[in-house]
Design a protein around this motif. Structure first.
Motif, PDB file in Angstrom:
ATOM      1  N   ALA A   1      14.616   8.853  -1.105  1.00 61.26           N
ATOM      2  CA  ALA A   1      14.067   8.708   0.084  1.00 61.26           C
ATOM      3  C   ALA A   1      12.559   9.171  -0.278  1.00 61.26           C
ATOM      4  N   PHE A   2      12.367  10.434  -0.960  1.00 64.20           N
ATOM      5  CA  PHE A   2      10.424  11.007  -1.146  1.00 64.20           C
ATOM      6  C   PHE A   2      10.362   9.579  -1.890  1.00 64.20           C
ATOM      7  N   ASP A   3      10.965   9.116  -3.240  1.00 69.95           N
ATOM      8  CA  ASP A   3      10.094   7.953  -3.568  1.00 69.95           C
ATOM      9  C   ASP A   3       9.815   6.722  -2.757  1.00 69.95           C
ATOM     10  N   ALA A   4      10.988   6.319  -2.077  1.00 69.25           N
ATOM     11  CA  ALA A   4      10.415   5.606  -0.472  1.00 69.25           C
ATOM     12  C   ALA A   4       8.887   6.112  -0.040  1.00 69.25           C
ATOM     13  N   ALA A   5       8.798   7.556   1.014  1.00 67.99           N
ATOM     14  CA  ALA A   5       7.790   7.820   1.357  1.00 67.99           C
ATOM     15  C   ALA A   5       6.697   8.328   0.554  1.00 67.99           C
ATOM     16  N   SER A   6       7.056   7.644  -0.714  1.00 70.04           N
ATOM     17  CA  SER A   6       5.602   7.647  -1.681  1.00 70.04           C
ATOM     18  C   SER A   6       5.316   6.200  -1.148  1.00 70.04           C
ATOM     19  N   THR A   7       6.006   5.535  -1.529  1.00 71.68           N
ATOM     20  CA  THR A   7       5.679   4.422  -1.077  1.00 71.68           C
ATOM     21  C   THR A   7       5.219   4.076   0.289  1.00 71.68           C
ATOM     22  N   TYR A   8       5.416   4.103   1.084  1.00 71.09           N
ATOM     23  CA  TYR A   8       4.953   4.265   2.503  1.00 71.09           C
ATOM     24  C   TYR A   8       3.885   4.687   2.828  1.00 71.09           C
ATOM     25  N   VAL A   9       3.913   5.747   2.060  1.00 67.74           N
ATOM     26  CA  VAL A   9       2.368   6.754   2.554  1.00 67.74           C
ATOM     27  C   VAL A   9       0.756   5.337   1.418  1.00 67.74           C
ATOM     28  N   ARG A  10       1.148   5.105   0.738  1.00 63.37           N
ATOM     29  CA  ARG A  10       0.378   4.217  -0.305  1.00 63.37           C
ATOM     30  C   ARG A  10      -0.028   2.881   0.614  1.00 63.37           C
ATOM     31  N   LEU A  11       1.341   2.077   0.950  1.00 65.55           N
ATOM     32  CA  LEU A  11       0.629   1.052   1.490  1.00 65.55           C
ATOM     33  C   LEU A  11       0.325   0.805   2.751  1.00 65.55           C
ATOM     34  N   ARG A  12       0.242   2.646   3.090  1.00 63.86           N
ATOM     35  CA  ARG A  12      -0.659   2.653   4.632  1.00 63.86           C
ATOM     36  C   ARG A  12      -1.763   3.124   4.461  1.00 63.86           C
ATOM     37  N   THR A  13      -2.057   3.785   3.439  1.00 61.17           N
ATOM     38  CA  THR A  13      -3.504   4.251   3.311  1.00 61.17           C
ATOM     39  C   THR A  13      -4.584   3.991   2.358  1.00 61.17           C
ATOM     40  N   ALA A  14      -3.794   2.410   0.707  1.00 64.80           N
ATOM     41  CA  ALA A  14      -4.633   2.270   0.420  1.00 64.80           C
ATOM     42  C   ALA A  14      -5.530   1.687   0.472  1.00 64.80           C
ATOM     43  N   SER A  15      -6.800   1.816   0.069  1.00 64.25           N
ATOM     44  CA  SER A  15      -8.283   1.042   0.472  1.00 64.25           C
ATOM     45  C   SER A  15      -8.525   0.112  -0.380  1.00 64.25           C
ATOM     46  N   PRO A  16      -8.128  -0.987  -0.325  1.00 64.97           N
ATOM     47  CA  PRO A  16      -8.779  -2.364  -1.369  1.00 64.97           C
ATOM     48  C   PRO A  16     -10.256  -2.289  -1.585  1.00 64.97           C
ATOM     49  N   ASP A  17     -10.948  -2.543  -2.606  1.00 63.51           N
ATOM     50  CA  ASP A  17     -12.179  -2.729  -3.164  1.00 63.51           C
ATOM     51  C   ASP A  17     -12.994  -3.635  -2.407  1.00 63.51           C
ATOM     52  N   ASN A  18     -12.312  -4.647  -1.394  1.00 61.91           N
ATOM     53  CA  ASN A  18     -13.740  -5.558  -0.949  1.00 61.91           C
ATOM     54  C   ASN A  18     -14.538  -5.337  -0.265  1.00 61.91           C
ATOM     55  N   HIS A  19     -14.794  -6.523   0.249  1.00 62.57           N
ATOM     56  CA  HIS A  19     -15.989  -6.411   1.330  1.00 62.57           C
ATOM     57  C   HIS A  19     -15.202  -6.525   2.794  1.00 62.57           C
ATOM     58  N   ALA A  20     -16.262  -6.125   3.868  1.00 66.76           N
ATOM     59  CA  ALA A  20     -15.321  -5.684   4.718  1.00 66.76           C
ATOM     60  C   ALA A  20     -14.328  -6.457   5.768  1.00 66.76           C
ATOM     61  N   ALA A  21     -14.397  -7.657   5.513  1.00 71.84           N
ATOM     62  CA  ALA A  21     -13.403  -8.705   6.764  1.00 71.84           C
ATOM     63  C   ALA A  21     -12.476  -8.645   5.791  1.00 71.84           C
ATOM     64  N   ALA A  22     -12.763  -8.942   4.168  1.00 67.93           N
ATOM     65  CA  ALA A  22     -11.295  -8.524   3.346  1.00 67.93           C
ATOM     66  C   ALA A  22     -10.697  -7.721   3.868  1.00 67.93           C
TER      67      ALA A  22
ATOM     68  N   ALA B   1      -4.293  12.140   8.205  1.00 68.38           N
ATOM     69  CA  ALA B   1      -4.066  11.059   9.171  1.00 68.38           C
ATOM     70  C   ALA B   1      -2.443  10.774   9.360  1.00 68.38           C
ATOM     71  N   LEU B   2      -2.592  10.664   8.139  1.00 65.09           N
ATOM     72  CA  LEU B   2      -0.900   9.017   8.379  1.00 65.09           C
ATOM     73  C   LEU B   2       0.128  11.002   8.178  1.00 65.09           C
ATOM     74  N   ALA B   3      -0.089  12.316   7.667  1.00 61.99           N
ATOM     75  CA  ALA B   3       0.686  12.668   7.320  1.00 61.99           C
ATOM     76  C   ALA B   3       0.978  13.251   8.672  1.00 61.99           C
ATOM     77  N   ARG B   4      -0.348  13.252   9.544  1.00 58.41           N
ATOM     78  CA  ARG B   4      -0.326  14.685  10.969  1.00 58.41           C
ATOM     79  C   ARG B   4       0.012  13.189  11.997  1.00 58.41           C
ATOM     80  N   GLY B   5       0.873  12.375  12.173  1.00 55.95           N
ATOM     81  CA  GLY B   5       0.712  11.461  12.593  1.00 55.95           C
ATOM     82  C   GLY B   5      -0.470  10.651  13.697  1.00 55.95           C
ATOM     83  N   GLU B   6      -1.515  10.474  13.338  1.00 55.83           N
ATOM     84  CA  GLU B   6      -2.627  10.836  13.763  1.00 55.83           C
ATOM     85  C   GLU B   6      -3.168   8.644  13.369  1.00 55.83           C
ATOM     86  N   LEU B   7      -2.365   8.489  12.589  1.00 54.08           N
ATOM     87  CA  LEU B   7      -3.065   7.197  11.625  1.00 54.08           C
ATOM     88  C   LEU B   7      -2.465   6.262  12.446  1.00 54.08           C
ATOM     89  N   ASP B   8      -1.406   6.018  13.184  1.00 55.82           N
ATOM     90  CA  ASP B   8      -1.231   5.134  14.335  1.00 55.82           C
ATOM     91  C   ASP B   8      -2.243   4.660  15.547  1.00 55.82           C
TER      92      ASP B   8
END
Length: 374
Positions: A295-316, A367-374
């Motif tokens: 479950a900790f591993d799944a939580a790590s995946t969830y954190v990455r999915l929600r917070t990753a910052s793709p290196d693309n232009h603004a629209a992408a 923000a995600l850890a504090r419930g502020e991201l949604d």
């Protein structure tokens, strides 16, 4: 003008495919191919394009090629779109000798080869050249059978933050660019495979800073999702299932522990680290493997999915972030929201230890850890 030549090779179709379908290495056994330069981001699969400088007697021409068929280890088809036009195909068929390798071409040569009747001598010359090429192909494969590897690193296939992946004969080699010891990564792959978990097969470890692995065919789960977004439900279930399966694998004693529990945790088991091969999904990049709770591993995946910052232009970025959020929320529900949320703060804290985090990612993790991201 149609030409077909074939040869028996004492090797399995997969072994022949691994070498012949490595297009950058075609110059090693094709006497008429002087050089190859890829013009696409990919170096394998349908859609790959390349320019091949071709020698034909005193003449030189650039053969512009696109891969139009890719069915490992059976068929590789191409189209010629330069001065030479037409289609070609490698066909690999099991035979009593090992593999019957057939090379067929249906070509229209440039005007300077003359009329169709005048091109007949050219056809006979090409047939002789390609027969020699197939004998060279067989010799190369026989050379590779003399030892477990014995190859030099080949074309670059991909890069990470501190490592690169290159072709290595029929395999791939991962090399740390910073001199990091990758022995733990090799041990992790061997360990989870012993328990039946899908990970790349380790061929050898030449030194502490590199590891040779089997070469996997197929896109990553992320690439397939980008091309076929309607597969989100299927891949959400598949990713959650992989987490559960890994949770059944006990971690070796002595591994670093990141949470309660004693199973193997990957700590980056997300769509970009799952290859969708013809045999099924295979999890790659085991550099962070540790001991902990599924479950900790799944939580790590969830954190990455929600917070990753793709290196693309603004629209992408807006599109990718919306897609990631949709996938992440579906994954949260599929694995178990209560289980993931119970480990969310600890998984976020571990993520913040990564010195390579972009400032935007760092803020999002807070923000995600504090419930502020949604």
């Amino acid at each position: 003008m149609g030409i077909e030549v074939s040869i028996d090779i004492p090797a399995s179709p997969q072994e022949v495919w691994d070498y012949a379908a490595d297009l950058a290495r075609n110059v090693e056994w094709m006497a008429d191919a002087a050089s190859i330069a890829f013009t696409s981001e990919t170096t394998e699969g349908v859609g790959t394009t390349l320019d091949c400088l071709t020698r034909f007697g005193p003449l030189r021409t650039t053969d512009r090629i696109e891969v139009i068929e890719w069915d490992p280890p059976h068929t590789l088809g191409i189209s010629h779109q330069g001065a030479v036009r037409g289609t070609g195909r490698f066909t690999l068929t099991p035979s009593p000798e090992g593999t019957l390798f057939t090379w067929s071409e249906d070509l229209t040569l440039p005007w300077y080869f003359g009329s169709r009747i005048a091109q007949q001598p050219a056809s006979m010359v090409l047939e002789r050249v390609w027969k020699r090429n197939l004998r060279a192909l067989r010799a190369r494969i026989l050379e590779r059978q003399q030892g477990p590897t014995g190859h030099e690193p080949g074309p670059l296939l991909g890069m990470g933050r501190d490592s690169e992946m290159r072709a290595y004969g029929p395999h791939i080699i991962r090399v740390s660019l910073r001199g990091r010891d990758v022995s733990h990564e090799a041990e992790a792959m061997q360990h989870v495979r012993h328990y039946g978990f899908p990970a790349p097969k380790v061929i050898e470890q030449p030194d502490d800073h590199s590891v040779v692995m089997e070469r996997l065919s197929g896109p990553t789960m992320l690439d397939e999702l980008a091309a076929k977004p309607w597969l989100v439900p299927r891949h959400v279930k598949g990713l959650a299932r992989l987490h559960r399966l890994l949770g059944d694998v006990p971690a070796p004693s002595g591994w670093a522990k990141v949470s309660g529990g004693n199973s193997v945790v990957h700590l980056d088991l997300q769509p970009d680290n799952v290859k969708i091969t013809p045999e099924g999904p295979v999890v790659i990049d085991w550099s962070n493997a540790a001991a902990g709770d599924a479950a900790f591993d799944a939580a790590s995946t969830y954190v990455r999915l929600r917070t990753a910052s793709p290196d693309n232009h603004a629209a992408a970025r807006a599109v990718i972030n919306a897609f990631r959020t949709r996938f992440a929320r579906a994954f949260l529900k599929e694995f178990g929201a209560d289980e993931i949320r119970a480990h969310l703060r600890a998984a976020a804290d571990l993520r913040l230890l990564d010195r390579n985090l972009h400032p935007n990612e760092r803020e999002a993790v807070f923000a995600l850890a504090r419930g502020e991201l949604d």
